[in-house]
Design a protein around this motif. Structure first.
Motif, mmCIF file in Angstrom:
data_model
loop_
_atom_site.group_PDB
_atom_site.id
_atom_site.type_symbol
_atom_site.label_atom_id
_atom_site.label_comp_id
_atom_site.label_asym_id
_atom_site.label_seq_id
_atom_site.Cartn_x
_atom_site.Cartn_y
_atom_site.Cartn_z
ATOM 1 N N TYR A 6 0.745 -1.102 0.003
ATOM 2 C CA TYR A 6 -0.112 0.140 0.002
ATOM 3 C C TYR A 6 0.840 1.224 -0.208
ATOM 4 C CZ TYR A 6 -4.038 -2.914 0.894
ATOM 5 O OH TYR A 6 -5.060 -3.668 1.012
ATOM 6 N N GLU A 7 0.286 2.331 -0.438
ATOM 7 C CA GLU A 7 0.961 3.565 -0.498
ATOM 8 C C GLU A 7 -0.054 4.421 0.482
ATOM 9 O OE1 GLU A 7 2.805 6.102 -3.930
ATOM 10 O OE2 GLU A 7 0.399 6.723 -3.570
ATOM 11 N N LEU A 8 0.694 5.474 1.234
ATOM 12 C CA LEU A 8 -0.109 6.190 2.144
ATOM 13 C C LEU A 8 0.412 7.455 1.784
ATOM 14 C CD1 LEU A 8 -1.823 7.054 4.643
ATOM 15 C CD2 LEU A 8 0.094 6.431 6.145
ATOM 16 N N ALA A 59 6.239 0.885 13.893
ATOM 17 C CA ALA A 59 5.909 0.050 15.112
ATOM 18 C C ALA A 59 4.637 -0.625 15.026
ATOM 19 C CB ALA A 59 5.698 0.879 16.447
ATOM 20 N N GLU A 60 3.801 -0.487 13.828
ATOM 21 C CA GLU A 60 2.636 -1.388 13.681
ATOM 22 C C GLU A 60 3.018 -2.962 13.412
ATOM 23 O OE1 GLU A 60 -0.759 -0.461 13.517
ATOM 24 O OE2 GLU A 60 -0.072 0.983 14.903
ATOM 25 N N ALA A 61 2.253 -3.637 14.087
ATOM 26 C CA ALA A 61 2.384 -5.125 13.857
ATOM 27 C C ALA A 61 1.844 -5.545 12.496
ATOM 28 C CB ALA A 61 1.574 -5.929 14.961
ATOM 29 N N GLY A 62 2.298 -6.557 11.978
ATOM 30 C CA GLY A 62 2.161 -7.043 10.676
ATOM 31 C C GLY A 62 2.667 -6.150 9.450
ATOM 32 N N VAL A 63 3.370 -5.064 9.617
ATOM 33 C CA VAL A 63 3.661 -4.077 8.706
ATOM 34 C C VAL A 63 5.211 -3.875 8.420
ATOM 35 C CG1 VAL A 63 3.701 -1.559 7.891
ATOM 36 C CG2 VAL A 63 1.344 -2.630 9.227
ATOM 37 N N GLU A 64 5.562 -3.874 7.205
ATOM 38 C CA GLU A 64 6.863 -3.917 6.909
ATOM 39 C C GLU A 64 6.899 -2.518 5.867
ATOM 40 O OE1 GLU A 64 10.530 -6.163 4.478
ATOM 41 O OE2 GLU A 64 8.744 -7.099 5.157
ATOM 42 N N VAL A 65 7.735 -1.573 6.148
ATOM 43 C CA VAL A 65 8.054 -0.185 5.623
ATOM 44 C C VAL A 65 8.821 -0.534 4.543
ATOM 45 C CG1 VAL A 65 8.628 2.150 5.726
ATOM 46 C CG2 VAL A 65 7.213 1.230 7.455
ATOM 47 N N ASP A 88 9.127 8.726 3.636
ATOM 48 C CA ASP A 88 9.651 10.210 3.544
ATOM 49 C C ASP A 88 8.401 11.020 4.334
ATOM 50 O OD1 ASP A 88 10.728 12.578 3.114
ATOM 51 O OD2 ASP A 88 10.303 12.723 1.015
ATOM 52 N N GLY A 89 8.530 11.267 5.627
ATOM 53 C CA GLY A 89 7.505 12.241 6.375
ATOM 54 C C GLY A 89 6.105 11.706 6.318
ATOM 55 N N GLY A 90 5.212 12.268 5.548
ATOM 56 C CA GLY A 90 3.737 11.918 5.518
ATOM 57 C C GLY A 90 3.488 10.867 4.356
ATOM 58 N N TYR A 91 4.850 10.513 3.605
ATOM 59 C CA TYR A 91 4.617 9.371 2.523
ATOM 60 C C TYR A 91 5.045 8.163 2.946
ATOM 61 C CZ TYR A 91 5.645 6.981 -1.718
ATOM 62 O OH TYR A 91 5.573 6.336 -2.881
ATOM 63 N N ALA A 92 4.282 6.889 2.588
ATOM 64 C CA ALA A 92 5.020 5.723 2.853
ATOM 65 C C ALA A 92 4.574 4.855 2.152
ATOM 66 C CB ALA A 92 4.686 5.374 4.439
ATOM 67 N N VAL A 93 5.274 4.061 1.618
ATOM 68 C CA VAL A 93 4.921 2.637 0.968
ATOM 69 C C VAL A 93 5.354 1.358 1.872
ATOM 70 C CG1 VAL A 93 5.467 0.968 -0.939
ATOM 71 C CG2 VAL A 93 5.419 3.547 -1.432
ATOM 72 N N ALA A 142 -4.034 3.663 -0.661
ATOM 73 C CA ALA A 142 -4.342 2.791 -2.026
ATOM 74 C C ALA A 142 -3.290 1.617 -2.166
ATOM 75 C CB ALA A 142 -4.459 3.495 -3.268
ATOM 76 N N PRO A 143 -3.884 0.573 -2.520
ATOM 77 C CA PRO A 143 -2.984 -0.738 -2.764
ATOM 78 C C PRO A 143 -2.022 -0.163 -4.061
ATOM 79 C CG PRO A 143 -5.237 -1.114 -3.774
ATOM 80 C CD PRO A 143 -5.324 0.352 -3.051
ATOM 81 N N GLN A 144 -0.947 -0.703 -4.049
ATOM 82 C CA GLN A 144 0.054 -0.475 -5.354
ATOM 83 C C GLN A 144 -0.147 -1.823 -6.105
ATOM 84 O OE1 GLN A 144 3.924 0.563 -4.233
ATOM 85 N NE2 GLN A 144 3.529 2.745 -4.636
ATOM 86 N N HIS A 145 -0.332 -1.683 -7.415
ATOM 87 C CA HIS A 145 -0.243 -2.980 -8.382
ATOM 88 C C HIS A 145 1.028 -3.015 -8.958
ATOM 89 C CE1 HIS A 145 -4.629 -3.444 -7.754
ATOM 90 N NE2 HIS A 145 -4.888 -2.289 -8.080
ATOM 91 N N PRO A 146 1.250 -4.310 -9.286
ATOM 92 C CA PRO A 146 2.687 -4.354 -9.909
ATOM 93 C C PRO A 146 2.613 -3.641 -11.358
ATOM 94 C CG PRO A 146 1.536 -6.369 -10.015
ATOM 95 C CD PRO A 146 0.619 -5.249 -9.128
ATOM 96 N N THR A 147 3.808 -3.280 -11.777
ATOM 97 C CA THR A 147 4.040 -3.058 -13.472
ATOM 98 C C THR A 147 3.878 -4.389 -14.117
ATOM 99 O OG1 THR A 147 6.299 -3.027 -13.208
ATOM 100 C CG2 THR A 147 5.112 -1.046 -12.425
#
Length: 294
Positions: free
Chosen positions: A225-227, A238-244, A248-253, A279-284
């Motif tokens: 996902y992209e936020l 620090a969220e369980a089940g999440v791998e960053v 960059d600040g307010g942007y994260a994948v 939103a989910p990120q779809h593969p190219t």
């Protein structure tokens, strides 16, 4: 609809096509992608009747393709196939006449098509004086001048600059919108991904993936996902089940371990501050290609 079922082809003891099958639908652009030697050109030549298949069927409208059907096909080979000493307009008119058009009609449709492809100022130049990119446009005109029902193009974007790619893409989209079945091969995966409705991926003479572009992207999607938010998204680490993956600040994948985690992250993001997008990120297509040919 053009249909291929169970196409096989050998060169001696070497099997170059193995049970190849896919559809090319009217009104849609189908991208046919694969590495060098994957079997793209061989498949196209079998459809055109230039090569004989060992087994399988090529159907048009549910019936075996005949010589008469192939007169309604348009084909652009990867190799240059125009007469270098002929003038551009003269050449395309000549090809239209071979398809049965009267001289006046042939000249009208050839002129309009060449202008649509951006060759309006080169109508009376010899083919050999054109740049390679403009020769490519002229070859596309040769394949289109008789308004084919099925259009088969082998590397149509080869040698074209970005502006010419857009021109040719627009012409192909316009033909598809009129109901033409269009299939083209290309090594330019970004162009294929942007342009095509359907995709066929071939490797080692076998079809590895085929179907609508968006369906294939959904099938090969991961939980990534992209936020984008107004706040600092550092709390994601620090969220369980999440791998960053990127931050960059307010942007994260980031990757999550399931839909429930994604929903939990979204709720917390809303609590943390204004969320511009989530939103989910779809593969190219390049990512899908690498995955299915391994």
């Amino acid at each position: 609809m053009l249909e291929l079922h169970g196409i096989t082809k050998h060169y001696g003891a070497r099997k170059v096509l193995d049970d190849v099958g896919f559809d090319v639908s009217p009104g849609r652009l189908t991208g046919f992608v694969g590495g060098n030697g994957a079997g793209k050109t061989t498949t196209m030549r079998i459809v055109l009747g230039v090569l004989a298949k060992d087994s399988g069927e090529v159907l048009l409208g549910g019936s075996p393709v005949t010589t008469a059907d192939r007169r309604r096909f348009g084909y652009m080979p990867e190799e240059r196939g125009l007469y270098p000493k002929m003038k551009v307009l003269e050449h395309i008119v000549y090809l239209a006449r071979l398809h049965g058009f009267e001289k006046g009609d042939a000249a009208t449709r050839a002129t309009a098509l060449l202008e649509e492809l951006g060759l309006g100022e080169r109508l009376h130049d010899n083919v050999e004086t054109l740049s390679l990119g403009n020769q490519q446009r002229a070859q596309i005109a040769a394949a289109l001048v008789h308004d084919p029902e099925v259009l088969i193009l082998d590397e149509p974007f080869s040698g074209l600059d970005p502006l010419a790619v857009d021109v040719v893409a627009g012409v192909l989209q316009a033909r598809a919108a009129l109901g033409t079945s269009v299939i083209f091969s290309s090594h330019q995966l970004d162009v294929v991904e942007r342009l095509c409705d359907d995709l066929v991926i071939i490797a080692g003479g076998t079809i590895r993936a085929a179907g609508p572009r968006d369906d294939l992207r959904a099938q090969h999607s991961t939980h990534r996902y992209e936020l984008v938010s107004s706040g600092d998204a550092g709390w994601l680490r620090a969220e369980a089940g999440v791998e960053v993956v990127d931050f960059d600040g307010g942007y994260a994948v980031f990757d999550v371990d399931g839909d429930a985690t994604a929903q939990r992250v979204l709720r917390r993001a809303v609590e943390q501050g204004d969320v511009a997008s989530f939103a989910p990120q779809h593969p190219t297509l390049a990512q899908i290609f690498k995955e299915v040919i391994q």
